[in-house]
Structures are given as structure tokens and as C-alpha cells.
Design a protein around this motif. Structure first.
Motif, PDB file in Angstrom:
ATOM      1  N   LEU A  84       0.839  -1.194   0.000  1.00 33.92           N
ATOM      2  CA  LEU A  84       0.000   0.000   0.000  1.00 33.92           C
ATOM      3  C   LEU A  84       0.871   1.239   0.000  1.00 33.92           C
ATOM      4  CD1 LEU A  84      -2.673   1.604   0.394  1.00 33.92           C
ATOM      5  CD2 LEU A  84      -2.372   1.264   2.865  1.00 33.92           C
ATOM      6  N   ASP A  85       0.650   2.094  -0.976  1.00 32.53           N
ATOM      7  CA  ASP A  85       1.234   3.439  -0.987  1.00 32.53           C
ATOM      8  C   ASP A  85       0.127   4.352  -0.486  1.00 32.53           C
ATOM      9  OD1 ASP A  85       1.841   6.064  -1.603  1.00 32.53           O
ATOM     10  OD2 ASP A  85       1.916   5.752  -3.766  1.00 32.53           O
ATOM     11  N   ASN A  86       0.238   4.751   0.770  1.00 35.44           N
ATOM     12  CA  ASN A  86      -0.797   5.553   1.420  1.00 35.44           C
ATOM     13  C   ASN A  86      -0.395   7.021   1.414  1.00 35.44           C
ATOM     14  OD1 ASN A  86      -3.089   6.295   2.810  1.00 35.44           O
ATOM     15  ND2 ASN A  86      -2.291   5.677   4.810  1.00 35.44           N
ATOM     16  N   GLN A  87      -0.571   7.679   0.251  1.00 37.83           N
ATOM     17  CA  GLN A  87      -0.215   9.090   0.085  1.00 37.83           C
ATOM     18  C   GLN A  87       1.269   9.316   0.361  1.00 37.83           C
ATOM     19  OE1 GLN A  87      -3.355  11.950   1.598  1.00 37.83           O
ATOM     20  NE2 GLN A  87      -3.871  10.196   2.887  1.00 37.83           N
ATOM     21  N   ARG A 138      -3.754   7.082  -3.356  1.00 35.39           N
ATOM     22  CA  ARG A 138      -3.400   5.786  -2.798  1.00 35.39           C
ATOM     23  C   ARG A 138      -3.136   4.797  -3.924  1.00 35.39           C
ATOM     24  NH1 ARG A 138      -7.167   3.721   2.236  1.00 35.39           N
ATOM     25  NH2 ARG A 138      -5.664   4.207   3.881  1.00 35.39           N
ATOM     26  N   SER A 144      -4.482   2.490  -8.797  1.00 42.65           N
ATOM     27  CA  SER A 144      -4.286   3.797  -8.188  1.00 42.65           C
ATOM     28  C   SER A 144      -5.572   4.605  -8.219  1.00 42.65           C
ATOM     29  CB  SER A 144      -3.191   4.580  -8.927  1.00 42.65           C
ATOM     30  OG  SER A 144      -1.970   3.887  -8.914  1.00 42.65           O
ATOM     31  N   THR A 159      -7.892   8.930  -2.233  1.00 41.04           N
ATOM     32  CA  THR A 159      -8.179   8.329  -0.935  1.00 41.04           C
ATOM     33  C   THR A 159      -9.667   8.034  -0.777  1.00 41.04           C
ATOM     34  OG1 THR A 159      -8.277  10.576  -0.015  1.00 41.04           O
ATOM     35  CG2 THR A 159      -6.205   9.367   0.232  1.00 41.04           C
ATOM     36  N   ASP A 218     -10.344   2.242   3.116  1.00 45.09           N
ATOM     37  CA  ASP A 218      -9.869   1.063   3.845  1.00 45.09           C
ATOM     38  C   ASP A 218     -10.772  -0.150   3.650  1.00 45.09           C
ATOM     39  OD1 ASP A 218      -7.726   2.489   4.768  1.00 45.09           O
ATOM     40  OD2 ASP A 218      -8.539   2.860   6.772  1.00 45.09           O
TER      41      ASP A 218
END
Length: 257
Positions: free
Chosen positions: A190-193, A200, A220, A223, A228
Motif C-alpha cells: 500500500l502506498d498511502n499518500q 493511494r 491507483s 483516498t 480502507d
């Protein structure tokens, strides 16, 4: 060993730095980032601009890559068999999720996108096949690093500190090592910002039918698009799509559209 030419090295370093800068960079920023005198940065930028590889924004302050620079390597990044096999499954995935999908491989110490399908939504990702990106702050990068050889991973982690792009970017080796452990355990990254605020990215490994690690497949979105509670379903879809691509690759599918 034959010596390299410092001016050429600096010119390519400048092109690579501008490739990452979405809004361009001014001479002072380039000088600081590349650790070269401001007068040298100015001369190199002027030379590249005269050759047609740089352009200026409306204020004439920031340098940006020109269309000529982006087109320079287009023949070198023609879709290979993997990219061709991935296109149709990725189109189906992006149509169903309304999100953008990418396929990336490892090239030296960076990730390189070899296929992209833009989602039908209003948010456009500023990526393209052939674009290089970092390993430590992107979904595809974390997967490629996490599933690479132990020797390669050790080499990358030995840098000590990594570039920060947002407040969420992982910059410490210890934290990145822990992140890669989680990637291996859960089977996705996960690339969370971490590379860009409000964006994301989820990525999974793609294996051949012989269980050889090949690439990273990602999705991609904003958010709001990748909340989640949606992550488990999106990860499952990604794994399913990755298996389909691997099967198509094995069977020699060649249906580029």
C-alpha cells in the motif's frame, strides 16, 4: 576503466530530476538537488533547452521536460510480450473498478511502468509506459523491492535515508525494512499518500505459471476511491488479474489492441 564525462552525467541527472518534478524545477532547486554550482546548472539547462529537451513554464522560471525528451525513448519502451498480454485483463479491471491500473518491472534501482490503463474517472494519473519511479514510496516499488533478491534488497536498503515527498513517505531504512516484511506477509503493498497527497496505490506481485516473480500489478486512485474497507476486494481483484495475465503470457497471447 575509461573515465566518464562529468558534464554528461550532470545533464542526465538533471533530466531524471525533472522527470520526477510534476511542476518543473527552477535553477536554484536543481543546483541544490544535484549538488552542483548554480552557474553550472544554468549552463546545462540552457544547453538542454537549446537542444529542445527542456522547456520553460509560463513564468519562465521553472524548467520542465519537453515533448522531445519524452519521445526520445518511445521505441525503447514498446510494449513487450508481458505488456501485450496484460492489456486486455487490465482494461477489464479498470472498467470494473473505475480506477487506473499499472504494470511495472524492476530496472536497476527503480520501477518502470510497462503498461497502463487509465480509469474512466475524472482523476488522471500522470504516468505512462516507460516512466520510472521510486521503490520506497510507491506500491509497485515496494512489491518489486520486497520480492527482489536478498542481495539487491540489501543494496537498496544500505542507502540509509530515502527522499521524502509527503509527510507519509517512509524515509528510514528500519521503517522501510518493516514495511517490506508486511508486504511479504500480506501479499500486497500500500502506498498511502507516500508519493503524492490524496493518492493511494495498491500493488500485488505477479508470478509466472512456474511461480517465478515477474512484475508488480497495481491500482491507483484517490483516498476516497480506495477506502480502507475496499482494500480486501481490490487486492483480490488484483491477484485474480495477475493470474490471468500470467496465463495469457504462458499461452503466448498476442492481441494488442
Amino acid at each position: 576503466m575509461t573515465k566518464s564525462v562529468p558534464a554528461v552525467e550532470r545533464a542526465f541527472a538533471m533530466l531524471e530530476a525533472l522527470d520526477y518534478a510534476k511542476s518543473g524545477m527552477n535553477i536554484a532547486d536543481l543546483s541544490r538537488k544535484l549538488a552542483i554550482p548554480r552557474s553550472t546548472a544554468h549552463t546545462i539547462a540552457l544547453t538542454l533547452e537549446r537542444c529542445g529537451y527542456l522547456t520553460r513554464d509560463a513564468s519562465q522560471r521553472n524548467c520542465m521536460l519537453s515533448t522531445k525528451a519524452y519521445m526520445l525513448g518511445r521505441d525503447a519502451v514498446r510494449p513487450d510480450r508481458m505488456a501485450v498480454a496484460a492489456l486486455r485483463p487490465m482494461r477489464r479491471f479498470s472498467t470494473q473498478t473505475l480506477l487506473t491500473s499499472h504494470l511495472a518491472i524492476l530496472d536497476q534501482t527503480q520501477a518502470v511502468y510497462i503498461q497502463k490503463v487509465q480509469g474512466p474517472g475524472l482523476v488522471s494519473m500522470e504516468t505512462y509506459p516507460g516512466k520510472r519511479t521510486n521503490l520506497h514510496c510507491t506500491g509497485v516499488g515496494k512489491v518489486l523491492l520486497g520480492y527482489a533478491s536478498e542481495g539487491f534488497r540489501t543494496k537498496v536498503l544500505s542507502r540509509g535515508v530515502f527522499a521524502r515527498y509527503t509527510r507519509n513517505t517512509i524515509t528510514m531504512t528500519s521503517l522501510l525494512r518493516e514495511e517490506l516484511r508486511r508486504v511479504a506477509e500480506q501479499g500486497y503493498a500500500l502506498d498511502n499518500q507516500e508519493e503524492e497527497l490524496d493518492i493511494r496505490c495498491l500493488a500485488v506481485p505477479m508470478f509466472s505459471v512456474r511461480n517465478e516473480f515477474l512484475a508488480a500489478l497495481s491500482v491507483s486512485g484517490t483516498t476516497q476511491q480506495i477506502r480502507d474497507n475496499l482494500i480486501p476486494a481490490l487486492v483480490a481483484r488484483l491477484h485474480h488479474t495477475a493470474r490471468i495475465i500470467a496465463e495469457r503470457l504462458q499461452s503466448g497471447v498476442d492481441d494488442a489492441e
